[in-house]
Motif scaffolding. Structure first.
Motif, PDB file in Angstrom:
ATOM      1  N   SER A  50       0.849  -1.198   0.000  1.00 33.89           N
ATOM      2  CA  SER A  50       0.000   0.000   0.000  1.00 33.89           C
ATOM      3  C   SER A  50       0.878   1.239   0.000  1.00 33.89           C
ATOM      4  CB  SER A  50      -0.931  -0.009   1.219  1.00 33.89           C
ATOM      5  OG  SER A  50      -0.176  -0.009   2.421  1.00 33.89           O
ATOM      6  N   GLY A  51       0.226   2.397  -0.103  1.00 32.69           N
ATOM      7  CA  GLY A  51       0.944   3.657  -0.050  1.00 32.69           C
ATOM      8  C   GLY A  51       1.694   3.972  -1.333  1.00 32.69           C
ATOM      9  N   GLU A  52       2.789   4.739  -1.199  1.00 33.37           N
ATOM     10  CA  GLU A  52       3.563   5.196  -2.354  1.00 33.37           C
ATOM     11  C   GLU A  52       4.146   4.036  -3.135  1.00 33.37           C
ATOM     12  OE1 GLU A  52       7.426   8.068  -3.327  1.00 33.37           O
ATOM     13  OE2 GLU A  52       6.583   7.968  -1.300  1.00 33.37           O
ATOM     14  N   GLN A  53       4.612   3.016  -2.421  1.00 32.18           N
ATOM     15  CA  GLN A  53       5.180   1.854  -3.101  1.00 32.18           C
ATOM     16  C   GLN A  53       4.131   1.170  -3.977  1.00 32.18           C
ATOM     17  OE1 GLN A  53       6.931  -0.976  -0.451  1.00 32.18           O
ATOM     18  NE2 GLN A  53       7.679  -2.311  -2.077  1.00 32.18           N
ATOM     19  N   ALA A  54       2.910   1.083  -3.487  1.00 26.92           N
ATOM     20  CA  ALA A  54       1.831   0.481  -4.264  1.00 26.92           C
ATOM     21  C   ALA A  54       1.521   1.318  -5.495  1.00 26.92           C
ATOM     22  CB  ALA A  54       0.576   0.339  -3.408  1.00 26.92           C
ATOM     23  N   ASP A  55       1.499   2.649  -5.325  1.00 32.76           N
ATOM     24  CA  ASP A  55       1.221   3.527  -6.466  1.00 32.76           C
ATOM     25  C   ASP A  55       2.266   3.343  -7.567  1.00 32.76           C
ATOM     26  OD1 ASP A  55      -0.980   4.515  -5.153  1.00 32.76           O
ATOM     27  OD2 ASP A  55       0.059   6.294  -4.369  1.00 32.76           O
ATOM     28  N   LYS A  56       3.532   3.228  -7.167  1.00 32.11           N
ATOM     29  CA  LYS A  56       4.599   3.037  -8.157  1.00 32.11           C
ATOM     30  C   LYS A  56       4.462   1.686  -8.862  1.00 32.11           C
ATOM     31  CE  LYS A  56       8.057   6.018  -5.969  1.00 32.11           C
ATOM     32  NZ  LYS A  56       9.405   6.089  -5.314  1.00 32.11           N
ATOM     33  N   MET A  57       4.092   0.657  -8.096  1.00 30.88           N
ATOM     34  CA  MET A  57       3.918  -0.664  -8.688  1.00 30.88           C
ATOM     35  C   MET A  57       2.782  -0.662  -9.711  1.00 30.88           C
ATOM     36  SD  MET A  57       2.993  -4.272  -6.811  1.00 30.88           S
ATOM     37  CE  MET A  57       4.485  -4.213  -5.806  1.00 30.88           C
ATOM     38  N   ILE A  58       1.683  -0.029  -9.366  1.00 29.51           N
ATOM     39  CA  ILE A  58       0.543   0.039 -10.278  1.00 29.51           C
ATOM     40  C   ILE A  58       0.920   0.813 -11.540  1.00 29.51           C
ATOM     41  CG2 ILE A  58      -1.772   1.005 -10.581  1.00 29.51           C
ATOM     42  CD1 ILE A  58      -2.255   0.403  -7.608  1.00 29.51           C
ATOM     43  N   GLU A  59       1.634   1.917 -11.353  1.00 26.34           N
ATOM     44  CA  GLU A  59       2.037   2.725 -12.511  1.00 26.34           C
ATOM     45  C   GLU A  59       2.948   1.935 -13.438  1.00 26.34           C
ATOM     46  OE1 GLU A  59       4.050   7.089 -13.534  1.00 26.34           O
ATOM     47  OE2 GLU A  59       4.021   6.320 -11.476  1.00 26.34           O
ATOM     48  N   ARG A  60       3.939   1.210 -12.854  1.00 23.93           N
ATOM     49  CA  ARG A  60       4.833   0.399 -13.676  1.00 23.93           C
ATOM     50  C   ARG A  60       4.056  -0.674 -14.427  1.00 23.93           C
ATOM     51  NH1 ARG A  60       8.281   0.665  -9.124  1.00 23.93           N
ATOM     52  NH2 ARG A  60       7.626  -1.431  -8.494  1.00 23.93           N
ATOM     53  N   GLY A  61       3.127  -1.328 -13.723  1.00 25.14           N
ATOM     54  CA  GLY A  61       2.339  -2.382 -14.358  1.00 25.14           C
ATOM     55  C   GLY A  61       1.479  -1.863 -15.486  1.00 25.14           C
ATOM     56  N   ARG A  62       0.832  -0.732 -15.279  1.00 22.70           N
ATOM     57  CA  ARG A  62      -0.026  -0.155 -16.310  1.00 22.70           C
ATOM     58  C   ARG A  62       0.798   0.335 -17.504  1.00 22.70           C
ATOM     59  NH1 ARG A  62      -5.289   0.924 -14.886  1.00 22.70           N
ATOM     60  NH2 ARG A  62      -5.380   2.678 -16.344  1.00 22.70           N
ATOM     61  N   ASN A  63       1.965   0.900 -17.223  1.00 22.76           N
ATOM     62  CA  ASN A  63       2.835   1.349 -18.319  1.00 22.76           C
ATOM     63  C   ASN A  63       3.323   0.163 -19.158  1.00 22.76           C
ATOM     64  OD1 ASN A  63       2.587   4.062 -17.711  1.00 22.76           O
ATOM     65  ND2 ASN A  63       4.428   4.123 -16.433  1.00 22.76           N
ATOM     66  N   ALA A  64       3.613  -0.942 -18.491  1.00 23.78           N
ATOM     67  CA  ALA A  64       4.049  -2.136 -19.227  1.00 23.78           C
ATOM     68  C   ALA A  64       2.943  -2.643 -20.141  1.00 23.78           C
ATOM     69  CB  ALA A  64       4.475  -3.231 -18.245  1.00 23.78           C
ATOM     70  N   ILE A  65       1.697  -2.592 -19.663  1.00 20.52           N
ATOM     71  CA  ILE A  65       0.564  -3.019 -20.485  1.00 20.52           C
ATOM     72  C   ILE A  65       0.395  -2.085 -21.675  1.00 20.52           C
ATOM     73  CG2 ILE A  65      -1.951  -3.244 -20.543  1.00 20.52           C
ATOM     74  CD1 ILE A  65      -1.788  -4.269 -17.657  1.00 20.52           C
ATOM     75  N   LYS A  66       0.499  -0.771 -21.450  1.00 22.39           N
ATOM     76  CA  LYS A  66       0.384   0.189 -22.552  1.00 22.39           C
ATOM     77  C   LYS A  66       1.454  -0.060 -23.607  1.00 22.39           C
ATOM     78  CE  LYS A  66      -1.623   3.960 -19.811  1.00 22.39           C
ATOM     79  NZ  LYS A  66      -1.376   5.321 -19.247  1.00 22.39           N
ATOM     80  N   THR A  67       2.671  -0.330 -23.148  1.00 15.95           N
ATOM     81  CA  THR A  67       3.761  -0.600 -24.084  1.00 15.95           C
ATOM     82  C   THR A  67       3.485  -1.852 -24.899  1.00 15.95           C
ATOM     83  OG1 THR A  67       5.385   0.449 -22.631  1.00 15.95           O
ATOM     84  CG2 THR A  67       6.226  -1.102 -24.264  1.00 15.95           C
ATOM     85  N   ARG A  68       3.017  -2.897 -24.236  1.00 13.26           N
ATOM     86  CA  ARG A  68       2.739  -4.152 -24.949  1.00 13.26           C
ATOM     87  C   ARG A  68       1.585  -3.980 -25.940  1.00 13.26           C
ATOM     88  NH1 ARG A  68       4.315  -8.049 -27.900  1.00 13.26           N
ATOM     89  NH2 ARG A  68       3.125  -9.992 -27.696  1.00 13.26           N
ATOM     90  N   LEU A  69       0.547  -3.251 -25.556  1.00 20.92           N
ATOM     91  CA  LEU A  69      -0.568  -3.013 -26.479  1.00 20.92           C
ATOM     92  C   LEU A  69      -0.106  -2.231 -27.703  1.00 20.92           C
ATOM     93  CD1 LEU A  69      -3.487  -2.162 -23.999  1.00 20.92           C
ATOM     94  CD2 LEU A  69      -3.184  -4.273 -25.330  1.00 20.92           C
TER      95      LEU A  69
END
Length: 275
Positions: A50-69
């Motif tokens: 949770s917290g800032e670490q969670a936000d960074k993880m979500i952002e990295r994951g979503r960016n990876a999906i955008k790149t793959r798409l």
């Protein structure tokens, strides 16, 4: 009836090479427009923080999906621009089954890669054909990586006197019109070969009124339907099998019948399935 819009569902993490090749052949054969679709959604790990670490993880994951798409769009456009200039791409960060089933309204048929067994798949990144055929309201052309040519020199229609089989043969009419040889085969599971012959003769006669020449085949041996259909498809050199998709709902999950499972996940040739 023809295929005006062919939709291609791209796998998020697996190879799309054979699926795109078959889709390209179909686009050229029917002078159709083509739409590519893909989707995935970030799935937090079980040890989610949770917290800032969670936000960074979500952002990295979503960016990876955008790149793959974006990579999948480039792969799709490169493959399809050789076949047609009428190319469209649709993608989103969403549960892929939900997204593709909704976008299916814009297509006549969906070309999709065969998945590996259909049981342990990740719903956040994989569209399971067994789920999609139950929800899309459109026929699926399931393409295994081992699929060979798609010249439609021979097509096998796996007949069963059900609503699903009747829909499948109607959905496949554009392909059957371009086939060199069409075989209507029924496995007489109830033991009455004469009744099965009468049914398949009716289908042959119906196709003839659509200017499609076909022949009926009801094997004398009473083997398992999936095994018997494989044997027939091999003997006639079929590069496409047409069949109804049979299943039932157990609580909230679709349970496919044995023959449908076999055709969808174990066939080495393309299979058109309708529900």
């Amino acid at each position: 009836m023809t295929y005006v819009t062919i939709m291609v569902c791209l796998a998020f993490e697996q190879s799309n090479e054979r699926c795109l090749a078959i889709a390209g052949e179909m686009v050229e054969r029917f002078d159709a427009r083509v739409a590519g679709v893909a989707a995935a959604e970030f799935s937090p790990p079980l040890y989610f923080t949770s917290g800032e670490q969670a936000d960074k993880m979500i952002e990295r994951g979503r960016n990876a999906i955008k790149t793959r798409l974006s990579e999948l769009e480039s792969e799709f456009r490169t493959a399809m621009n050789r076949s047609t200039k009428d190319v469209e791409w649709r993608s989103d960060m969403e549960i892929p089954l939900r997204f593709v089933a909704r976008e299916a309204r814009a297509a006549d048929i969906i070309v999709i890669r065969q998945s590996g067994g259909g049981v342990l798949t990740d719903p956040f990144s994989v569209v399971n054909p067994s789920d999609l055929v139950m929800q899309a309201g459109r026929p699926l052309l399931v393409v295994p990586d081992e699929a060979g040519s798609f010249d439609l020199r021979s097509v096998l229609v796996a007949w069963k006197d059900t609503a699903e089989a009747r829909r499948a043969i109607v959905d496949s009419l554009p392909l059957l019109r371009k086939a060199k040889d069409v075989t209507i085969a029924e496995i007489a599971e109830d033991g009455s070969r004469e009744a099965a012959l009468n049914r398949t003769d009716d289908v042959v006669a119906w196709l003839s009124r659509h200017n499609i020449a076909a022949n009926a085949l009801v094997p004398e041996e009473n083997a398992h339907a999936g095994v018997a259909l494989d044997r027939i498809a091999s003997s006639i050199g079929a590069d496409l099998v047409v069949a109804g998709a049979y299943g039932h709902s157990r609580l909230s999950e679709w349970i496919l019948g044995g023959v449908t499972q076999h055709l969808m996940f174990e066939s080495t040739r393309c299979v058109l399935l309708s529900r």
